[in-house]
Design a protein around this motif. Structure first.
Motif, PDB file in Angstrom:
ATOM      1  N   GLN A   1       2.653  -8.227   3.453  1.00  0.00           N
ATOM      2  CA  GLN A   1       3.482  -8.601   4.603  1.00  0.00           C
ATOM      3  C   GLN A   1       2.912  -8.090   5.931  1.00  0.00           C
ATOM      4  O   GLN A   1       3.197  -8.655   6.995  1.00  0.00           O
ATOM      5  CB  GLN A   1       4.894  -8.050   4.413  1.00  0.00           C
ATOM      6  N   LEU A   2       2.095  -7.049   5.885  1.00  0.00           N
ATOM      7  CA  LEU A   2       1.556  -6.479   7.115  1.00  0.00           C
ATOM      8  C   LEU A   2       0.454  -7.339   7.725  1.00  0.00           C
ATOM      9  O   LEU A   2       0.060  -7.121   8.872  1.00  0.00           O
ATOM     10  CB  LEU A   2       1.008  -5.068   6.853  1.00  0.00           C
ATOM     11  N   ALA A   3      -0.032  -8.314   6.973  1.00  0.00           N
ATOM     12  CA  ALA A   3      -1.111  -9.165   7.473  1.00  0.00           C
ATOM     13  C   ALA A   3      -0.611 -10.233   8.440  1.00  0.00           C
ATOM     14  O   ALA A   3      -1.404 -10.888   9.114  1.00  0.00           O
ATOM     15  CB  ALA A   3      -1.840  -9.826   6.303  1.00  0.00           C
ATOM     16  N   ARG A   4       0.699 -10.411   8.545  1.00  0.00           N
ATOM     17  CA  ARG A   4       1.250 -11.443   9.433  1.00  0.00           C
ATOM     18  C   ARG A   4       1.141 -10.990  10.891  1.00  0.00           C
ATOM     19  O   ARG A   4       1.855 -10.089  11.329  1.00  0.00           O
ATOM     20  CB  ARG A   4       2.710 -11.716   9.083  1.00  0.00           C
ATOM     21  N   GLU A   5       0.278 -11.628  11.632  1.00  0.00           N
ATOM     22  CA  GLU A   5       0.085 -11.251  13.026  1.00  0.00           C
ATOM     23  C   GLU A   5       1.267 -11.672  13.892  1.00  0.00           C
ATOM     24  O   GLU A   5       1.517 -11.078  14.945  1.00  0.00           O
ATOM     25  CB  GLU A   5      -1.202 -11.870  13.563  1.00  0.00           C
ATOM     26  N   ASP A   6       2.029 -12.682  13.446  1.00  0.00           N
ATOM     27  CA  ASP A   6       3.150 -13.153  14.260  1.00  0.00           C
ATOM     28  C   ASP A   6       4.404 -12.301  14.096  1.00  0.00           C
ATOM     29  O   ASP A   6       5.311 -12.364  14.922  1.00  0.00           O
ATOM     30  CB  ASP A   6       3.480 -14.602  13.895  1.00  0.00           C
ATOM     31  N   ALA A   7       4.460 -11.491  13.027  1.00  0.00           N
ATOM     32  CA  ALA A   7       5.654 -10.671  12.789  1.00  0.00           C
ATOM     33  C   ALA A   7       5.267  -9.373  12.084  1.00  0.00           C
ATOM     34  O   ALA A   7       5.619  -9.151  10.923  1.00  0.00           O
ATOM     35  CB  ALA A   7       6.671 -11.448  11.953  1.00  0.00           C
ATOM     36  N   PRO A   8       4.531  -8.503  12.765  1.00  0.00           N
ATOM     37  CA  PRO A   8       4.114  -7.248  12.128  1.00  0.00           C
ATOM     38  C   PRO A   8       5.298  -6.328  11.863  1.00  0.00           C
ATOM     39  O   PRO A   8       6.273  -6.312  12.626  1.00  0.00           O
ATOM     40  CB  PRO A   8       3.169  -6.636  13.163  1.00  0.00           C
ATOM     41  N   VAL A   9       5.235  -5.614  10.762  1.00  0.00           N
ATOM     42  CA  VAL A   9       6.283  -4.684  10.369  1.00  0.00           C
ATOM     43  C   VAL A   9       5.828  -3.267  10.712  1.00  0.00           C
ATOM     44  O   VAL A   9       4.770  -2.836  10.254  1.00  0.00           O
ATOM     45  CB  VAL A   9       6.580  -4.779   8.859  1.00  0.00           C
ATOM     46  N   PRO A  10       6.586  -2.515  11.499  1.00  0.00           N
ATOM     47  CA  PRO A  10       6.192  -1.131  11.783  1.00  0.00           C
ATOM     48  C   PRO A  10       6.287  -0.275  10.526  1.00  0.00           C
ATOM     49  O   PRO A  10       7.089  -0.549   9.623  1.00  0.00           O
ATOM     50  CB  PRO A  10       7.200  -0.688  12.851  1.00  0.00           C
ATOM     51  N   VAL A  11       5.468   0.756  10.478  1.00  0.00           N
ATOM     52  CA  VAL A  11       5.371   1.610   9.296  1.00  0.00           C
ATOM     53  C   VAL A  11       5.578   3.065   9.696  1.00  0.00           C
ATOM     54  O   VAL A  11       5.013   3.536  10.692  1.00  0.00           O
ATOM     55  CB  VAL A  11       3.986   1.468   8.615  1.00  0.00           C
ATOM     56  N   ILE A  12       6.390   3.767   8.927  1.00  0.00           N
ATOM     57  CA  ILE A  12       6.469   5.221   9.047  1.00  0.00           C
ATOM     58  C   ILE A  12       6.098   5.806   7.693  1.00  0.00           C
ATOM     59  O   ILE A  12       6.492   5.285   6.648  1.00  0.00           O
ATOM     60  CB  ILE A  12       7.875   5.683   9.493  1.00  0.00           C
ATOM     61  N   ALA A  13       5.306   6.864   7.716  1.00  0.00           N
ATOM     62  CA  ALA A  13       4.838   7.485   6.473  1.00  0.00           C
ATOM     63  C   ALA A  13       5.232   8.953   6.464  1.00  0.00           C
ATOM     64  O   ALA A  13       4.904   9.697   7.397  1.00  0.00           O
ATOM     65  CB  ALA A  13       3.329   7.348   6.340  1.00  0.00           C
ATOM     66  N   PHE A  14       5.956   9.361   5.438  1.00  0.00           N
ATOM     67  CA  PHE A  14       6.360  10.758   5.267  1.00  0.00           C
ATOM     68  C   PHE A  14       5.383  11.403   4.281  1.00  0.00           C
ATOM     69  O   PHE A  14       5.396  11.091   3.088  1.00  0.00           O
ATOM     70  CB  PHE A  14       7.791  10.842   4.747  1.00  0.00           C
ATOM     71  N   ILE A  15       4.570  12.321   4.784  1.00  0.00           N
ATOM     72  CA  ILE A  15       3.427  12.797   4.010  1.00  0.00           C
ATOM     73  C   ILE A  15       3.432  14.317   3.893  1.00  0.00           C
ATOM     74  O   ILE A  15       3.572  15.029   4.893  1.00  0.00           O
ATOM     75  CB  ILE A  15       2.106  12.351   4.670  1.00  0.00           C
ATOM     76  N   SER A  16       3.271  14.813   2.668  1.00  0.00           N
ATOM     77  CA  SER A  16       3.067  16.236   2.425  1.00  0.00           C
ATOM     78  C   SER A  16       1.575  16.555   2.450  1.00  0.00           C
ATOM     79  O   SER A  16       0.728  15.652   2.350  1.00  0.00           O
ATOM     80  CB  SER A  16       3.649  16.634   1.064  1.00  0.00           C
ATOM     81  N   GLN A  17       1.261  17.836   2.545  1.00  0.00           N
ATOM     82  CA  GLN A  17      -0.127  18.248   2.677  1.00  0.00           C
ATOM     83  C   GLN A  17      -0.991  17.785   1.506  1.00  0.00           C
ATOM     84  O   GLN A  17      -2.142  17.367   1.696  1.00  0.00           O
ATOM     85  CB  GLN A  17      -0.205  19.766   2.817  1.00  0.00           C
ATOM     86  N   HIS A  18      -0.447  17.839   0.292  1.00  0.00           N
ATOM     87  CA  HIS A  18      -1.268  17.494  -0.871  1.00  0.00           C
ATOM     88  C   HIS A  18      -1.491  15.990  -1.010  1.00  0.00           C
ATOM     89  O   HIS A  18      -2.210  15.543  -1.903  1.00  0.00           O
ATOM     90  CB  HIS A  18      -0.648  18.055  -2.156  1.00  0.00           C
ATOM     91  N   GLU A  19      -0.889  15.195  -0.130  1.00  0.00           N
ATOM     92  CA  GLU A  19      -1.071  13.742  -0.161  1.00  0.00           C
ATOM     93  C   GLU A  19      -1.955  13.247   0.969  1.00  0.00           C
ATOM     94  O   GLU A  19      -2.085  12.038   1.183  1.00  0.00           O
ATOM     95  CB  GLU A  19       0.296  13.048  -0.074  1.00  0.00           C
ATOM     96  N   ASP A  20      -2.586  14.166   1.687  1.00  0.00           N
ATOM     97  CA  ASP A  20      -3.383  13.784   2.859  1.00  0.00           C
ATOM     98  C   ASP A  20      -4.469  12.771   2.517  1.00  0.00           C
ATOM     99  O   ASP A  20      -4.640  11.762   3.213  1.00  0.00           O
ATOM    100  CB  ASP A  20      -4.019  15.028   3.493  1.00  0.00           C
ATOM    101  N   ALA A  21      -5.238  13.036   1.478  1.00  0.00           N
ATOM    102  CA  ALA A  21      -6.369  12.167   1.145  1.00  0.00           C
ATOM    103  C   ALA A  21      -5.886  10.757   0.787  1.00  0.00           C
ATOM    104  O   ALA A  21      -6.455   9.755   1.244  1.00  0.00           O
ATOM    105  CB  ALA A  21      -7.178  12.752  -0.011  1.00  0.00           C
ATOM    106  N   LEU A  22      -4.830  10.681  -0.015  1.00  0.00           N
ATOM    107  CA  LEU A  22      -4.283   9.379  -0.405  1.00  0.00           C
ATOM    108  C   LEU A  22      -3.765   8.643   0.818  1.00  0.00           C
ATOM    109  O   LEU A  22      -3.999   7.432   0.976  1.00  0.00           O
ATOM    110  CB  LEU A  22      -3.177   9.573  -1.440  1.00  0.00           C
ATOM    111  N   TRP A  23      -3.064   9.344   1.692  1.00  0.00           N
ATOM    112  CA  TRP A  23      -2.513   8.696   2.870  1.00  0.00           C
ATOM    113  C   TRP A  23      -3.615   8.197   3.799  1.00  0.00           C
ATOM    114  O   TRP A  23      -3.571   7.068   4.271  1.00  0.00           O
ATOM    115  CB  TRP A  23      -1.576   9.630   3.623  1.00  0.00           C
TER     116      TRP A  23
END
Length: 285
Positions: A240-262
């Motif tokens: 869904q994020l590929a739609r240039e006419d209607a982009p969806v904003p993203v918020i990411a809640f990330i812990s320290q041990h997930e840094d690389a994945l994020w």
């Protein structure tokens, strides 16, 4: 509607310090036949509390804890193995939590109620159940607003403490202050207001924040929120994020041990998408 949301937020640090220091009774002693399954039940905003307690207990305790809505519990209760239940409700009067309580008081080995109203229908129902304990607190913030922000925060902290887990209020208070005194969320707030949509990504600990955000945006009729963990996101939720006419904003809640994945995920997001990273406090476990 109660207090304005900004006023609710202004009280959060005081609420945190109160709930971390107010006297609480000791946890009930564990018997030899204590079930290995615990259920935390909450509806609406209280489901965030259930999610937080279940996540914490399942990662630190010897047994398993499930977070269930009242309907989920009522539909599954008879098929669950022997279990205990904690029912969370700030005002203790909505029909769903009362229905779940009536069921829990008949099928659990023991039940507990966490509320901020000692004269509520839920508390009255619980005192008639021989295996139920009622934990009722008199909060200092008065009447909460529609989104019950202070009740929710206090319920999480008190729930931890009632289950025997300590709570260091200082780091969390600093985290709350940080996000109240910076403009880091302003950009995504503008995008949510414009699109009325949001994709909330999370790892293990970030699930709690994502569930709470979805609850608040939905109950305020502000935006539709989709929740996904960082790997489930890769299974079609990213398209869904590929739609240039209607982009969806993203918020990411990330812990320290997930840094690389994020960060590997972040590199794949289209440039037209507004992305805000919310770094969670260092893990306490």
């Amino acid at each position: 509607m109660g207090r304005a949301f900004s006023e609710e937020l202004d009280s959060m640090e005081d609420t945190l310090m109160w709930s971390a220091s107010v006297d609480v009774p000791p946890p009930a002693p564990a018997g030899l036949a204590t079930p290995c399954l615990s259920v935390v039940i909450g509806s609406g905003g209280s489901f965030t509390v259930a999610t937080a307690l279940a996540a914490h207990e399942s990662s630190t305790g010897p047994g398993t804890t499930l977070a269930l809505t009242p309907l989920q519990y009522v539909q599954r209760a008879d098929k669950l193995p022997r279990h205990t239940a904690l029912l969370v409700s700030a005002e203790g009067k909505n029909r769903d939590i009362l229905h779940a309580a009536s069921k829990a008081f008949t099928v659990t080995t023991s039940s507990e109620v966490l509320t901020f109203s000692s004269v509520s229908p839920l508390a009255s129902l619980a005192v008639k159940a021989p295996s139920a304990r009622v934990f009722s607190f008199d909060p200092p913030w008065g009447r909460d607003g529609y989104l019950a922000t202070n009740s929710l925060l206090a319920s999480i902290v008190l729930g931890f403490r009632l289950r025997g887990s300590g709570m260091e209020a200082g780091p969390l208070a600093a985290f709350l202050s940080l996000y109240r005194t910076t403009d880091r969320l302003d950009r995504i707030a503008v995008e949510i207001a414009r699109t009325r949509r949001l994709l909330a990504l999370h790892g293990t600990n970030g699930l709690i924040a994502a569930v709470d955000l979805e609850s608040k945006l939905s109950e305020a009729a502000f935006a539709f929120t989709q929740i996904s963990d960082l790997r489930q996101f890769a299974h079609g939720r990213h398209i869904q994020l590929a739609r240039e006419d209607a982009p969806v904003p993203v918020i990411a809640f990330i812990s320290q041990h997930e840094d690389a994945l994020w960060h590997s995920t972040r590199e794949e997001l289209p440039t037209q998408v507004t992305v805000v990273e919310c770094a969670l406090p260092a893990d306490q476990a």
